[in-house]
Write a protein that holds these residues in place. Structure first.
Motif, PDB file in Angstrom:
ATOM      1  N   ARG A 183     -62.740 -22.611  13.833  1.00  0.00           N
ATOM      2  CA  ARG A 183     -61.381 -22.985  13.455  1.00  0.00           C
ATOM      3  C   ARG A 183     -60.671 -23.527  14.689  1.00  0.00           C
ATOM      4  O   ARG A 183     -60.704 -22.913  15.753  1.00  0.00           O
ATOM      5  N   GLN A 219     -54.560 -34.897   4.418  1.00  0.00           N
ATOM      6  CA  GLN A 219     -55.747 -34.049   4.406  1.00  0.00           C
ATOM      7  C   GLN A 219     -56.930 -34.873   3.916  1.00  0.00           C
ATOM      8  O   GLN A 219     -57.222 -34.945   2.721  1.00  0.00           O
ATOM      9  N   SER A 226     -60.066 -34.357   4.209  1.00  0.00           N
ATOM     10  CA  SER A 226     -61.127 -33.524   3.647  1.00  0.00           C
ATOM     11  C   SER A 226     -60.679 -32.079   3.722  1.00  0.00           C
ATOM     12  O   SER A 226     -59.636 -31.765   4.294  1.00  0.00           O
ATOM     13  N   ARG A 227     -61.470 -31.179   3.159  1.00  0.00           N
ATOM     14  CA  ARG A 227     -61.119 -29.767   3.203  1.00  0.00           C
ATOM     15  C   ARG A 227     -61.268 -29.214   4.613  1.00  0.00           C
ATOM     16  O   ARG A 227     -60.771 -28.136   4.915  1.00  0.00           O
ATOM     17  N   LYS A 228     -61.915 -29.962   5.496  1.00  0.00           N
ATOM     18  CA  LYS A 228     -62.116 -29.500   6.871  1.00  0.00           C
ATOM     19  C   LYS A 228     -60.940 -29.845   7.777  1.00  0.00           C
ATOM     20  O   LYS A 228     -60.687 -29.144   8.760  1.00  0.00           O
ATOM     21  N   ILE A 229     -60.251 -30.932   7.475  1.00  0.00           N
ATOM     22  CA  ILE A 229     -59.239 -31.461   8.388  1.00  0.00           C
ATOM     23  C   ILE A 229     -57.896 -31.566   7.680  1.00  0.00           C
ATOM     24  O   ILE A 229     -57.810 -32.023   6.543  1.00  0.00           O
ATOM     25  N   GLN A 258     -60.926 -16.936  10.069  1.00  0.00           N
ATOM     26  CA  GLN A 258     -61.175 -16.594   8.678  1.00  0.00           C
ATOM     27  C   GLN A 258     -61.398 -15.096   8.551  1.00  0.00           C
ATOM     28  O   GLN A 258     -62.515 -14.615   8.556  1.00  0.00           O
ATOM     29  N   TYR A 278     -58.611 -28.025  12.069  1.00  0.00           N
ATOM     30  CA  TYR A 278     -59.996 -28.323  11.692  1.00  0.00           C
ATOM     31  C   TYR A 278     -60.704 -27.008  11.403  1.00  0.00           C
ATOM     32  O   TYR A 278     -60.559 -26.026  12.149  1.00  0.00           O
ATOM     33  N   ALA A 279     -61.437 -26.960  10.308  1.00  0.00           N
ATOM     34  CA  ALA A 279     -62.177 -25.758   9.940  1.00  0.00           C
ATOM     35  C   ALA A 279     -63.543 -26.162   9.408  1.00  0.00           C
ATOM     36  O   ALA A 279     -63.644 -26.969   8.474  1.00  0.00           O
ATOM     37  N   GLU A 280     -64.580 -25.610  10.022  1.00  0.00           N
ATOM     38  CA  GLU A 280     -65.940 -25.919   9.603  1.00  0.00           C
ATOM     39  C   GLU A 280     -66.818 -24.711   9.913  1.00  0.00           C
ATOM     40  O   GLU A 280     -66.997 -24.335  11.076  1.00  0.00           O
TER      41      GLU A 280
END
Length: 677
Positions: free
Chosen positions: A551, A502, A504-507, A17, A545-547
């Motif tokens: 990343r 997708q 969720s917004r994470k995966i 990011q 995956y982003a949390e």
């Protein structure tokens, strides 16, 4: 292969990011999904795309054509945005997009880093020098890179040839720009093996390649003027097309249509395909716009003596001047280009007429072969075309009809649109004569030039929920005349299907398959040229995956190639990881690959330093690793360090010719500094 199997659920390059350059994620994902076996001019196209997206533009000044440049927006979303702004007035915040039908959270999150809302107090009321230093839209970038192993070219080879310069690649760019206001910049580059030269009379300022421009935008009726190096794209790029646009795999709907970008500065490191001179666009009437340009530049070319004197047998597009042989082709012929574009716009309709002439100082005629009997021969060519765009409801009709004087014609027409808010389609028909010639074209095409091709393309995208979407296309094409490696008229097809999930917004996950059939010559001894169908199949599977600060992305690529009764395959598995620690951002990946032949080489996008591009192909059996570190000392100063290593277990040397490395490993290092002010 057992090591490959162990990693089957592990993964690929990560997009950390970067708060200063979030736009890269958009460009990177589009490039990643491009057709993996067509690297033609991809570096220039990627760099041009990132340069277009790197400066957030004023959301309240964007036209429908401007929005189409983002590629990921559907025609329904574009028309709803235009309608909302027309009825409600200028947006007060980017997050007001939530009130517009069709703009889901994913679309807003993707668009937000690329746009801004300009407050009334920010309206341009300062002099140009003050705007340059007060808005923070200027940067100076310096990049250095080197291969640690010694290549044959840096010592005398068996042929006696050697590289004349050092093994370091050096790149410098300055750019100061405010969208819809001005742009000033220069680029200097020395490729590995080239000499550092200082000769201002011949535009040598240390680097082997130099480029500069000054641009002013929206100064009364003068809508655009550029002095220096620039590119031009009008209509569907059948006559005037810069290094813009993406391939079929990147996006199945919007990439089928080219946008009227007009004149834009040439700020990339590409050393061909641009103009050098002056270009301007002026509103002569309320709905009528006149554009004109003139260019004079020297081109690299191979010359030979014949009855026409010194003749260009081939143009050289690599831009490399490392050896005496390469230097002998440098700037051997002059090219003069000029043209005009008359453009009419009225609400949802626009159309235009293009007239362009290209003239060379030497006669141009390639060495005769079986397949190039209709290639260009002469000192000049004149092209003309008529283009149109018409939007009705959520459907956009577009096309261009072109003709090369004394030669062939080219036709492209199509439509794209949203049948429902969730269902988008595109259709493109093109017919390019075998003797059509256009030196600056870049339309939708299976070939690299709009010549010797007829085809029909259908694309669709269906999103039946926020989580699930499907994209697909089918392209049927025919080559009425002979071509390189196809010494007979032939036909082929290509299709693709991509399923995205997708939860969720994470995966985010996607699976994709593409198949292409394209005939080529067999190697059988015969008195006739025989063709056999070459069938290439590609499979991709990817999960990201982003949390928070973390990343991750995982990818598997597999391909098969069947030709003349023989089938081979190739596979690559990649695992990527990226995270932030304070002012540090770290990303990297590790890949294992195995390919049986060059037809199954695997192109894989790799994360790179700011505004740089890396799309190596993996061929053979081995591994590839990359590690990149970014340190942001402040908003004004950032440092990048990138290291990559390739290991091939099935060979004892890498590369060929002067690029040969004695050994089976190759280590590259790159350092970059970006200063923003």
């Amino acid at each position: 292969m057992w090591r490959v199997a162990i990693l089957i659920f592990l993964v690929l390059p990560v997009y950390p990011q970067d708060k200063q350059a979030d736009f890269n994620r958009v460009a990177d994902e589009l490039i990643t999904l491009e057709n993996d076996d067509d690297e033609t001019d991809l570096e220039s196209r990627y760099e041009n795309l990132t340069l277009l997206l790197s400066n957030p533009v004023n959301l309240n000044k964007l036209s429908a054509d401007d929005l189409r440049q983002f590629y990921f927006l559907s025609e329904y979303q574009i028309q709803q945005f235009i309608k909302y702004r027309r009825e409600q007035g200028e947006l007060l915040s980017v997050y007001e997009l939530q009130s517009i039908p069709g703009f889901d959270p994913n679309a807003i999150a993707t668009l937000a880093p690329l746009v801004r809302i300009e407050e009334q107090a920010e309206r341009i009321n300062l002099s140009l020098p003050k705007r340059m230093i007060s808005r923070g839209n200027s940067y100076l970038m310096m990049r250095w890179e080197k291969t640690l192993e010694k290549k044959t070219g840096y010592s005398t080879s068996d042929s006696g040839q050697r590289y004349l310069g050092s093994d370091q690649k050096i790149f410098t760019r300055f750019r100061s720009a405010i969208p819809n206001d001005y742009s000033i910049g220069f680029t200097l580059e020395k490729d590995a093996g080239e000499k550092i030269r200082w000769d201002p009379q011949n535009r040598r300022f240390g680097g082997d390649h130099s480029s500069a421009h000054v641009q002013l935008i929206n100064k009364g009726r003068l809508k655009n003027v550029i002095l220096g190096d620039y590119q031009a794209q009008f209509g569907q790029a059948v006559v005037l097309g810069g290094s813009f646009g993406l391939g079929k795999g990147a996006e199945t709907i919007t990439t089928a249509r080219r946008t009227n970008i007009g004149f834009v500065p040439h700020a990339s490191a590409g050393e061909s395909g641009f103009y050098r001179g002056i270009a301007a666009t002026y509103d002569i009437l309320k709905h009528v716009r006149l554009s004109a340009f003139i260019s004079a530049i020297k081109r690299d070319a191979s010359l030979q003596e014949n009855e026409n004197g010194k003749t260009v047998s081939a143009f050289q597009y690599s831009g490399l001047h490392r050896t005496e042989n390469e230097l002998s082709n440098e700037r051997n012929t002059s090219e003069t280009s000029y043209g005009t574009i008359l453009h009419y716009r009225l609400e949802n309709f626009d159309a235009g007429i293009i007239l362009q002439r290209v003239q060379f100082s030497n006669w141009v005629e390639g060495n005769p072969t079986v397949y190039n009997q209709f290639a260009f021969a002469g000192v000049s060519t004149i092209n003309s075309s008529v283009f149109y765009n018409y939007t009705v409801s959520n459907i956009c009709l577009f096309g261009e009809v072109a003709h090369s004087f004394t030669r062939g014609s080219a036709i492209l027409t199509g439509l794209l649109g949203s049948l429902t808010p969730a269902f988008d389609v595109s259709i493109v028909y093109r017919k390019y004569d075998r003797d059509h010639v256009s030196f600056y074209a870049n339309p939708f095409s299976e070939n690299t030039q709009p010549q010797n091709e007829t085809g029909v393309y259908w694309g669709l995208r269906y999103k039946w929920s926020r989580r699930w979407s499907l994209a697909a296309y089918v392209d049927l094409f025919r080559f009425p005349w002979l071509a390189f490696r196809r010494y007979s008229p032939s036909a082929g097809y290509e299709w693709l299907g991509r399923l995205t999930f997708q939860p969720s917004r994470k995966i985010s996950l996607f699976a994709q398959m593409r198949q292409e059939l394209k005939p080529r010559n067999t190697s059988e001894e015969t008195t006739q040229y025989l063709l056999a169908d070459g069938i290439k199949q590609n499979w991709w599977a990817s999960m990201s995956y982003a949390e928070g600060i973390l990343r991750m992305r995982t990818r598997v690529q597999y391909s098969t190639y069947e030709f003349n009764g023989k089938q081979t395959d190739g596979i690559v598995l990649l695992q990527g990881l990226g995270f932030e620690v304070g002012k540090f951002q770290i990303s990297g990946h590790y890949a294992l690959f195995q390919t049986q032949d060059f037809d199954n080489r695997q192109y894989v996008y790799e994360n790179d330093v700011y505004l740089a591009f890396s799309l190596p192909f993996y061929d053979g059996t081995g591994s590839r690793s990359m590690l990149m570190l970014q340190y942001s000392l402040s908003k004004a100063l950032s440092f990048y360090l990138r290291y990559s290593r390739s290991y091939l277990s099935d060979r004892e040397e890498l590369g060929s010719g002067l690029e040969t490395i004695n050994g089976n490993t190759k280590n590259d290092i790159k350092f970059q500094t970006v200063f923003r002010f």
